[in-house]
Design a protein around this motif. Sequence first.
Motif, PDB file in Angstrom:
ATOM      1  N   ASP A  57       2.842   2.738   7.880  1.00  0.00           N
ATOM      2  CA  ASP A  57       1.626   3.326   7.015  1.00  0.00           C
ATOM      3  C   ASP A  57       1.608   1.843   6.506  1.00  0.00           C
ATOM      4  OD1 ASP A  57       1.978   5.924   7.262  1.00  0.00           O
ATOM      5  OD2 ASP A  57       3.638   6.480   6.899  1.00  0.00           O
ATOM      6  N   TYR A  58       0.450   1.984   6.076  1.00  0.00           N
ATOM      7  CA  TYR A  58      -0.239   0.638   5.048  1.00  0.00           C
ATOM      8  C   TYR A  58      -0.391   1.666   3.243  1.00  0.00           C
ATOM      9  CZ  TYR A  58      -0.557  -2.348   9.044  1.00  0.00           C
ATOM     10  OH  TYR A  58      -0.342  -3.435   9.935  1.00  0.00           O
ATOM     11  N   PRO A  94       0.419 -11.636  -6.690  1.00  0.00           N
ATOM     12  CA  PRO A  94       0.992  -9.809  -6.078  1.00  0.00           C
ATOM     13  C   PRO A  94       1.185  -9.044  -4.574  1.00  0.00           C
ATOM     14  CG  PRO A  94      -0.942 -10.272  -7.091  1.00  0.00           C
ATOM     15  CD  PRO A  94      -0.868 -11.252  -7.322  1.00  0.00           C
ATOM     16  N   ALA A  95       1.765  -8.344  -4.681  1.00  0.00           N
ATOM     17  CA  ALA A  95       2.028  -7.712  -3.535  1.00  0.00           C
ATOM     18  C   ALA A  95       0.709  -6.904  -3.810  1.00  0.00           C
ATOM     19  CB  ALA A  95       2.958  -7.263  -3.008  1.00  0.00           C
ATOM     20  N   ILE A  96       0.109  -6.745  -2.470  1.00  0.00           N
ATOM     21  CA  ILE A  96      -1.216  -5.501  -2.563  1.00  0.00           C
ATOM     22  C   ILE A  96      -1.232  -4.082  -2.602  1.00  0.00           C
ATOM     23  CG2 ILE A  96      -3.364  -7.565  -2.637  1.00  0.00           C
ATOM     24  CD1 ILE A  96      -3.842  -6.233   0.130  1.00  0.00           C
ATOM     25  N   GLY A  97      -0.033  -4.247  -1.252  1.00  0.00           N
ATOM     26  CA  GLY A  97       0.075  -3.182  -0.783  1.00  0.00           C
ATOM     27  C   GLY A  97       1.764  -3.229  -0.169  1.00  0.00           C
ATOM     28  N   ARG A  98       2.415  -1.805   0.203  1.00  0.00           N
ATOM     29  CA  ARG A  98       3.501  -2.137   1.576  1.00  0.00           C
ATOM     30  C   ARG A  98       2.810  -1.752   3.012  1.00  0.00           C
ATOM     31  NH1 ARG A  98       9.007  -1.259  -1.647  1.00  0.00           N
ATOM     32  NH2 ARG A  98       8.663  -2.664  -2.564  1.00  0.00           N
ATOM     33  N   VAL A  99       3.552  -1.846   3.534  1.00  0.00           N
ATOM     34  CA  VAL A  99       3.950  -1.594   4.656  1.00  0.00           C
ATOM     35  C   VAL A  99       5.286  -0.424   5.086  1.00  0.00           C
ATOM     36  CG1 VAL A  99       4.296  -3.905   5.730  1.00  0.00           C
ATOM     37  CG2 VAL A  99       2.776  -2.432   7.002  1.00  0.00           C
ATOM     38  N   GLY A 104      10.444   7.379  14.720  1.00  0.00           N
ATOM     39  CA  GLY A 104      11.043   8.475  14.284  1.00  0.00           C
ATOM     40  C   GLY A 104      10.489   9.493  13.507  1.00  0.00           C
ATOM     41  N   GLY A 105       9.982   9.107  12.755  1.00  0.00           N
ATOM     42  CA  GLY A 105       9.918   9.584  11.549  1.00  0.00           C
ATOM     43  C   GLY A 105      10.109   9.134  10.312  1.00  0.00           C
ATOM     44  N   ARG A 106      11.758   7.603  10.867  1.00  0.00           N
ATOM     45  CA  ARG A 106      12.806   7.210   9.607  1.00  0.00           C
ATOM     46  C   ARG A 106      12.421   5.520   9.374  1.00  0.00           C
ATOM     47  NH1 ARG A 106      16.961   3.917  10.640  1.00  0.00           N
ATOM     48  NH2 ARG A 106      16.853   4.556  12.677  1.00  0.00           N
ATOM     49  N   THR A 107      12.077   5.791   8.259  1.00  0.00           N
ATOM     50  CA  THR A 107      11.972   4.216   7.923  1.00  0.00           C
ATOM     51  C   THR A 107      13.162   3.223   8.376  1.00  0.00           C
ATOM     52  OG1 THR A 107      10.169   4.553   5.762  1.00  0.00           O
ATOM     53  CG2 THR A 107      11.071   2.783   6.101  1.00  0.00           C
ATOM     54  N   ILE A 108      12.478   1.850   8.944  1.00  0.00           N
ATOM     55  CA  ILE A 108      13.604   0.690   9.630  1.00  0.00           C
ATOM     56  C   ILE A 108      12.972  -0.319   8.915  1.00  0.00           C
ATOM     57  CG2 ILE A 108      13.869   2.513  11.492  1.00  0.00           C
ATOM     58  CD1 ILE A 108      12.472  -0.234  12.903  1.00  0.00           C
ATOM     59  N   GLU A 109      12.118  -0.701   8.154  1.00  0.00           N
ATOM     60  CA  GLU A 109      11.759  -1.512   7.671  1.00  0.00           C
ATOM     61  C   GLU A 109      10.660  -1.618   6.316  1.00  0.00           C
ATOM     62  OE1 GLU A 109      13.793  -4.808   7.481  1.00  0.00           O
ATOM     63  OE2 GLU A 109      14.562  -4.315   8.977  1.00  0.00           O
ATOM     64  N   GLU A 110      10.739  -1.982   5.334  1.00  0.00           N
ATOM     65  CA  GLU A 110       9.261  -2.321   4.768  1.00  0.00           C
ATOM     66  C   GLU A 110       9.636  -3.963   4.021  1.00  0.00           C
ATOM     67  OE1 GLU A 110       9.846   0.201   1.091  1.00  0.00           O
ATOM     68  OE2 GLU A 110      11.463   1.292   2.177  1.00  0.00           O
ATOM     69  N   ALA A 111       7.613  -4.068   3.696  1.00  0.00           N
ATOM     70  CA  ALA A 111       7.790  -5.176   2.843  1.00  0.00           C
ATOM     71  C   ALA A 111       7.027  -4.932   2.292  1.00  0.00           C
ATOM     72  CB  ALA A 111       6.544  -6.008   4.750  1.00  0.00           C
ATOM     73  N   ASP A 112       6.055  -6.325   1.487  1.00  0.00           N
ATOM     74  CA  ASP A 112       5.177  -6.353   0.343  1.00  0.00           C
ATOM     75  C   ASP A 112       4.323  -7.313   1.264  1.00  0.00           C
ATOM     76  OD1 ASP A 112       6.726  -4.697  -1.328  1.00  0.00           O
ATOM     77  OD2 ASP A 112       7.240  -6.316  -2.263  1.00  0.00           O
ATOM     78  N   ILE A 113       2.817  -6.347   1.087  1.00  0.00           N
ATOM     79  CA  ILE A 113       1.783  -6.834   1.639  1.00  0.00           C
ATOM     80  C   ILE A 113       1.205  -7.772   0.536  1.00  0.00           C
ATOM     81  CG2 ILE A 113      -0.341  -6.854   2.765  1.00  0.00           C
ATOM     82  CD1 ILE A 113       0.258  -3.293   3.361  1.00  0.00           C
ATOM     83  N   HIS A 114       1.236  -8.881   0.643  1.00  0.00           N
ATOM     84  CA  HIS A 114       0.984 -10.157   0.135  1.00  0.00           C
ATOM     85  C   HIS A 114      -0.472 -11.459   1.140  1.00  0.00           C
ATOM     86  CE1 HIS A 114       3.829 -10.506  -3.231  1.00  0.00           C
ATOM     87  NE2 HIS A 114       4.439  -9.839  -1.662  1.00  0.00           N
ATOM     88  N   PHE A 115      -1.898 -11.006   0.696  1.00  0.00           N
ATOM     89  CA  PHE A 115      -3.018 -11.378   1.076  1.00  0.00           C
ATOM     90  C   PHE A 115      -4.218 -11.660   0.457  1.00  0.00           C
ATOM     91  CE2 PHE A 115      -6.471 -10.286   4.068  1.00  0.00           C
ATOM     92  CZ  PHE A 115      -6.631 -10.968   4.783  1.00  0.00           C
ATOM     93  N   GLU A 116      -4.307 -12.400   0.225  1.00  0.00           N
ATOM     94  CA  GLU A 116      -4.767 -13.228  -0.904  1.00  0.00           C
ATOM     95  C   GLU A 116      -5.684 -14.954  -1.054  1.00  0.00           C
ATOM     96  OE1 GLU A 116      -3.474 -14.881  -4.821  1.00  0.00           O
ATOM     97  OE2 GLU A 116      -3.318 -12.648  -5.139  1.00  0.00           O
ATOM     98  N   ALA A 117      -6.495 -15.045  -1.233  1.00  0.00           N
ATOM     99  CA  ALA A 117      -6.639 -16.801  -0.521  1.00  0.00           C
ATOM    100  C   ALA A 117      -5.362 -17.789  -0.934  1.00  0.00           C
ATOM    101  CB  ALA A 117      -7.870 -17.317  -1.400  1.00  0.00           C
ATOM    102  N   GLY A 118      -4.715 -18.596   0.365  1.00  0.00           N
ATOM    103  CA  GLY A 118      -4.084 -19.346   0.122  1.00  0.00           C
ATOM    104  C   GLY A 118      -2.114 -18.293  -0.205  1.00  0.00           C
ATOM    105  N   CYS A 119      -2.505 -17.588   0.164  1.00  0.00           N
ATOM    106  CA  CYS A 119      -0.775 -16.440  -0.771  1.00  0.00           C
ATOM    107  C   CYS A 119      -1.363 -15.171   1.338  1.00  0.00           C
ATOM    108  CB  CYS A 119      -0.822 -16.243  -1.213  1.00  0.00           C
ATOM    109  SG  CYS A 119       0.549 -15.834  -2.264  1.00  0.00           S
TER     110      CYS A 119
END
Length: 160
Positions: A57-58, A94-99, A104-119
């Motif tokens: 999920d994003y 800043p993070a633009i979102g989270r993945v 099987g429906g259980r979250t095993i990892e989460e990560a902040d998404i950083h996506f802009e020029a140079g970052c």
Amino acid sequence: MKYLSLLAVCLLCCCKTDADSRDGAPVSEATVHVTPGIRALPAAQLQRMRDSVTYIDYVFYEQAFSMSMNEVAGIDYAMAGIAEQAPVITARCPAIGRVFYKIGGRTIEEADIHFEAGCAYLAFVGPDKRPTYANAFTEQGMGFFNGQFKQLVPNFEIIE
């Protein structure tokens, strides 16, 4: 290119118009900055994710869409977008979102998404929601996000 087009069609079909939270846990827009020099997610842990994740999920904080994947080809493509190396962090962005990576429906990892020029990287967060690891995007990962945003975000400029 054929797989990228197929993936884009699959994602567009799965896009949602709400940026809700997942698993009942609130998604915070508060930015926790990643410290330069943070280590990459251990290779064995990343490989376990590549071998086992069944759903991704994003959730984007300032966009009117989210994305979900549950097809093996799409998940494999998305997972290949995560480099084994830590990013070179030269700016605070800043993070633009989270993945959310799930098995099987259980979250095993989460990560902040950083996506802009140079970052452009993923900052994996621990149970306390603070960054514990950070991984750069591969060229494929950059192409994935650039392609999705180019299609869905008006006036989006490609990130190098």
